[in-house]
Design a protein around this motif. Structure first.
Motif, PDB file in Angstrom:
ATOM      1  N   SER A   7       0.849  -1.183   0.000  1.00  0.00           N
ATOM      2  CA  SER A   7       0.000   0.000   0.000  1.00  0.00           C
ATOM      3  C   SER A   7       0.888   1.237   0.000  1.00  0.00           C
ATOM      4  N   THR A  97       4.794  -0.094 -11.196  1.00  0.00           N
ATOM      5  CA  THR A  97       4.131  -0.842 -10.146  1.00  0.00           C
ATOM      6  C   THR A  97       5.212  -1.411  -9.246  1.00  0.00           C
ATOM      7  N   THR A 120       1.623  -2.090  -5.907  1.00  0.00           N
ATOM      8  CA  THR A 120       0.982  -0.793  -5.724  1.00  0.00           C
ATOM      9  C   THR A 120       1.563   0.170  -6.754  1.00  0.00           C
TER      10      THR A 120
END
Length: 126
Positions: A7, A97, A120
């Motif tokens: 996250s 990513t 993330t």
């Protein structure tokens, strides 16, 4: 089973900062080396950083790819089974990513794909 949940991604302006988190479960986190991998659009995944676990004589020792050295900082909180990637002086070519993975990575190779989180997204743009 190994579970890794990243996250902290988002949109940030060039020169900005961001800290990613990865919560691990299903294995003895503190003993394992851990790795951050990134994959830019249209490119192969690349190793960004790793940090050693307690099984290593030099535990909690980070290592970095040249592309992020001096700008990124990897650390871990073993009681919280969480891995962090603190990123500063972000550039557009940091857009990717970002995945955390169980195991040690390097320029020579990455941990098995089955030991990665879902990733993330980090976008660096003005």
């Amino acid at each position: 089973q190994v579970q890794l949940v990243e996250s902290g991604g988002g949109l940030v302006q060039p020169g900005g900062s961001l800290t990613l988190s990865c919560v691990a479960s299903g294995f003895a986190f503190r003993f394992y080396d851990m790795t951050w991998i990134r994959q830019a659009p249209g490119k192969e995944p690349e190793w960004a950083s790793s940090i050693t676990g307690l099984v290593d004589a030099d535990s909690n020792a980070p290592s970095y790819a040249d592309s992020v050295k001096g700008r990124f900082y990897t650390y871990r909180d073993n009681p919280k089974t969480t891995l962090y990637l603190q990123m500063a002086s972000l550039r557009p070519d940091d857009t990717a990513t970002y995945y955390c993975a169980r195991g040690r990575g390097s320029l020579s190779g990455l941990p098995p794909r089955g030991d990665w989180g879902q990733g993330t997204q980090v976008t660096v743009s003005s």
